[in-house]
Design a protein around this motif. Structure first.
Motif, short mmCIF file in Angstrom:
data_model
loop_
_atom_site.label_atom_id
_atom_site.label_comp_id
_atom_site.label_asym_id
_atom_site.label_seq_id
_atom_site.Cartn_x
_atom_site.Cartn_y
_atom_site.Cartn_z
N GLY A 71 -16.02 17.80 -16.27
CA GLY A 71 -16.80 17.35 -15.44
C GLY A 71 -16.50 17.81 -13.91
O GLY A 71 -15.98 18.73 -13.97
N SER A 72 -16.90 16.81 -13.16
CA SER A 72 -16.67 16.89 -11.53
C SER A 72 -15.18 16.59 -11.42
O SER A 72 -14.82 15.54 -12.00
N PRO A 73 -14.54 17.41 -10.72
CA PRO A 73 -13.35 17.27 -10.39
C PRO A 73 -12.86 15.86 -9.85
O PRO A 73 -11.98 15.24 -10.19
N LEU A 74 -13.81 15.46 -8.86
CA LEU A 74 -13.38 13.99 -8.32
C LEU A 74 -13.38 12.95 -9.38
O LEU A 74 -12.52 12.11 -9.43
N ARG A 75 -14.46 13.13 -10.27
CA ARG A 75 -14.35 11.84 -11.31
C ARG A 75 -13.16 12.22 -12.29
O ARG A 75 -12.54 11.01 -12.51
N TYR A 76 -12.79 13.20 -12.90
CA TYR A 76 -11.87 13.16 -13.89
C TYR A 76 -10.45 13.16 -13.14
O TYR A 76 -9.66 12.71 -13.77
N HIS A 77 -10.32 13.63 -11.89
CA HIS A 77 -8.89 13.36 -11.44
C HIS A 77 -8.91 11.78 -11.12
O HIS A 77 -7.71 11.33 -11.22
N THR A 78 -9.96 11.28 -10.61
CA THR A 78 -9.74 9.87 -10.53
C THR A 78 -9.25 9.08 -11.70
O THR A 78 -8.54 8.01 -11.71
N VAL A 79 -10.34 9.34 -12.95
CA VAL A 79 -10.07 8.75 -14.00
C VAL A 79 -8.43 8.97 -14.43
O VAL A 79 -8.03 7.85 -15.04
N ASN A 80 -7.93 10.09 -14.31
CA ASN A 80 -6.48 10.33 -15.02
C ASN A 80 -5.76 9.93 -14.00
O ASN A 80 -4.69 9.42 -14.67
N LEU A 81 -5.79 9.76 -12.68
CA LEU A 81 -5.04 8.90 -11.67
C LEU A 81 -5.04 7.56 -12.13
O LEU A 81 -3.88 6.82 -12.20
N ALA A 82 -6.01 7.05 -12.43
CA ALA A 82 -5.96 5.47 -12.86
C ALA A 82 -5.19 5.28 -13.96
O ALA A 82 -4.36 4.36 -14.24
N ARG A 83 -5.30 6.21 -15.04
CA ARG A 83 -4.56 5.96 -16.48
C ARG A 83 -2.96 6.42 -15.98
O ARG A 83 -2.11 5.46 -16.54
N ALA A 84 -2.61 7.47 -14.95
CA ALA A 84 -1.31 7.51 -14.81
C ALA A 84 -0.71 6.44 -14.11
O ALA A 84 0.50 5.93 -14.24
N LEU A 85 -1.43 5.69 -13.14
CA LEU A 85 -0.95 4.55 -12.35
C LEU A 85 -0.57 3.50 -13.48
O LEU A 85 0.31 2.73 -13.16
N GLU A 86 -1.67 3.24 -14.27
CA GLU A 86 -1.49 2.00 -15.06
C GLU A 86 -0.24 2.19 -15.92
O GLU A 86 0.48 1.25 -16.14
N ASP A 87 -0.04 3.50 -16.66
CA ASP A 87 1.20 3.66 -17.18
C ASP A 87 2.39 3.50 -16.53
O ASP A 87 3.45 2.66 -17.12
N ARG A 88 2.43 3.78 -15.18
CA ARG A 88 3.48 3.84 -14.46
C ARG A 88 4.08 2.24 -14.23
O ARG A 88 4.90 1.86 -14.34
N LEU A 89 2.75 1.37 -13.95
CA LEU A 89 3.22 0.06 -13.58
C LEU A 89 3.49 -0.80 -15.02
O LEU A 89 4.29 -1.58 -14.81
N ILE A 90 2.87 -0.57 -16.01
CA ILE A 90 3.18 -1.16 -17.13
C ILE A 90 4.83 -0.84 -17.55
O ILE A 90 5.50 -1.63 -17.95
N ALA A 91 5.00 0.40 -17.23
CA ALA A 91 6.40 0.99 -17.62
C ALA A 91 7.47 0.18 -16.80
O ALA A 91 8.66 -0.33 -17.26
N GLU A 92 6.95 -0.46 -15.60
CA GLU A 92 7.97 -1.09 -14.71
C GLU A 92 8.01 -2.36 -15.10
O GLU A 92 8.55 -3.38 -14.53
N GLY A 93 7.00 -3.06 -16.20
CA GLY A 93 7.03 -4.29 -16.44
C GLY A 93 6.00 -5.20 -15.94
O GLY A 93 5.83 -6.29 -16.14
N HIS A 94 4.98 -4.57 -15.16
CA HIS A 94 3.78 -5.34 -14.57
C HIS A 94 2.94 -5.33 -15.78
O HIS A 94 2.39 -4.56 -16.42
N GLU A 95 2.26 -6.55 -15.83
CA GLU A 95 1.03 -7.00 -16.54
C GLU A 95 -0.36 -6.46 -15.80
O GLU A 95 -0.72 -7.18 -14.96
N VAL A 96 -0.81 -5.21 -16.09
CA VAL A 96 -2.12 -4.76 -15.11
C VAL A 96 -3.16 -3.96 -16.13
O VAL A 96 -2.87 -3.61 -17.24
#
Length: 322
Positions: A71-96
């Motif tokens: 799809g659109s670069p803006l959409r799939y990069h934003t979706v992938n960034l949200a996943r990467a950020l969630e993984d990062r914060l959960i790995a740090e112990g945050h409930e997000v």
């Protein structure tokens, strides 16, 4: 423990690179009074009588040049960034729970907020993916968040992060992205830091966006140990006949082209993820413009997108609010 909901908000994109889809998107985008600060009775005939009849076909052709299988670069990069950020914060112990949202088009801010509440999130942190706060972007997202919560009987506690243009972690990620590119390709003779423009009248009315862009550019240049002669701040994506923030990126390139530089690099620190304005306007059209004016090698340095470095930087931006 109650999870914190995090909403990553971006501009949005048409659902497809077709005139019909682009027309629907532009109709919503250009109807926002934050985007066009003109009286409705003057703007409406122009929008519906001229722009939405002419512009969608041309814009659809541009979108088609950047469209990928996902799809659109803006959409799939934003979706992938949200996943990467969630993984990062959960790995740090945050409930997000992190969800992407678009100001215009599908995947709306209202839908994302509803999903976060449905998933049991208590407090919600809204992070617009615009490092330099601006009325046409950050404030418009605040409008949409407010509109989505006004009708709720029990609205959630919402924290709004309006700006991170000088955040050390974000600047370090940008400097690291540029240095990494230079390690692979060699250092250019000049670096252009190109930001999305706004009409000069918006700045004259009090929008401090230009100052924030200038701060970001100067801090990046300092992090790269550049002299004033080795870099330039500029603005792109002008729309319509009005005066916008200057210097325009295309004018800067035209001035640099005859100097016989070995290479010019362009980076766009105001864009969290790549989109039409970076991939096509800079990576394709600005490169062609530079070479047509006699310039040599040209390279666009991609945005941070969904990189681990970007996720780590945004985690630092969010940390005080979790």
């Amino acid at each position: 423990m109650t999870r914190t909901g995090i909403l990553l908000a971006n501009t949005g994109t048409p659902d497809a690179p077709t005139p019909a889809a682009v027309r629907r998107y532009l109709a919503e985008f250009l109807s926002d009074p934050r985007i066009i600060e003109t009286s409705r009775w003057l703007w409406w005939p122009v929008l519906h009588g001229v722009i939405l009849r002419v512009r969608p076909r041309r814009s659809a052709a541009l979108y088609a040049r950047t469209w990928q299988e996902q799809g659109s670069p803006l959409r799939y990069h934003t979706v992938n960034l949200a996943r990467a950020l969630e993984d990062r914060l959960i790995a740090e112990g945050h409930e997000v729970l992190v969800r992407p949202a678009m100001r215009y088009g599908s995947g709306s801010i209202s839908d994302a907020l509803h999903e976060l509440r449905h998933e049991g999130c208590g407090p919600i942190v809204v992070l617009p993916l615009f490092p330099q706060s601006c009325g046409a972007t950050t404030a418009s997202i605040a409008d949409a968040v407010n509109a989505a919560t006004m009708a709720l009987r029990n609205p959630p506690t919402i924290t709004f992060i309006s700006d991170y243009h000088d955040h050390e972690a974000h600047l370090a990620a940008l400097v690291g992205r540029i240095r990494s590119s230079w390690e692979r390709r060699g250092r250019p003779e000049h670096l252009i830091l190109s930001f999305h423009g706004i009409p000069q009248s918006y700045a004259d009315a009090g929008d401090t966006y230009r100052d924030r862009c200038a701060d970001t550019a100067a801090l990046i240049a300092a992090g790269l140990d550049l002299t004033p002669q080795e870099w330039t701040l500029s603005f792109q994506s002008r729309f319509g006949p009005a005066q916008w923030l200057t210097p325009y990126t295309v004018d800067v390139l035209a001035r640099l082209a005859p100097r016989g530089l070995s290479r010019v690099d362009v980076v766009c620190p105001g864009f969290a993820v790549d989109c039409l304005e970076t991939v096509d306007e800079i990576g394709r059209e600005a490169a062609r413009h530079y070479k047509e004016h006699g310039g040599g090698d040209f390279y666009y340095i991609p945005a941070l997108n969904a990189s681990a470095e970007h996720a780590a930087a945004l985690a630092e931006v969010l940390r005080p609010y979790l």
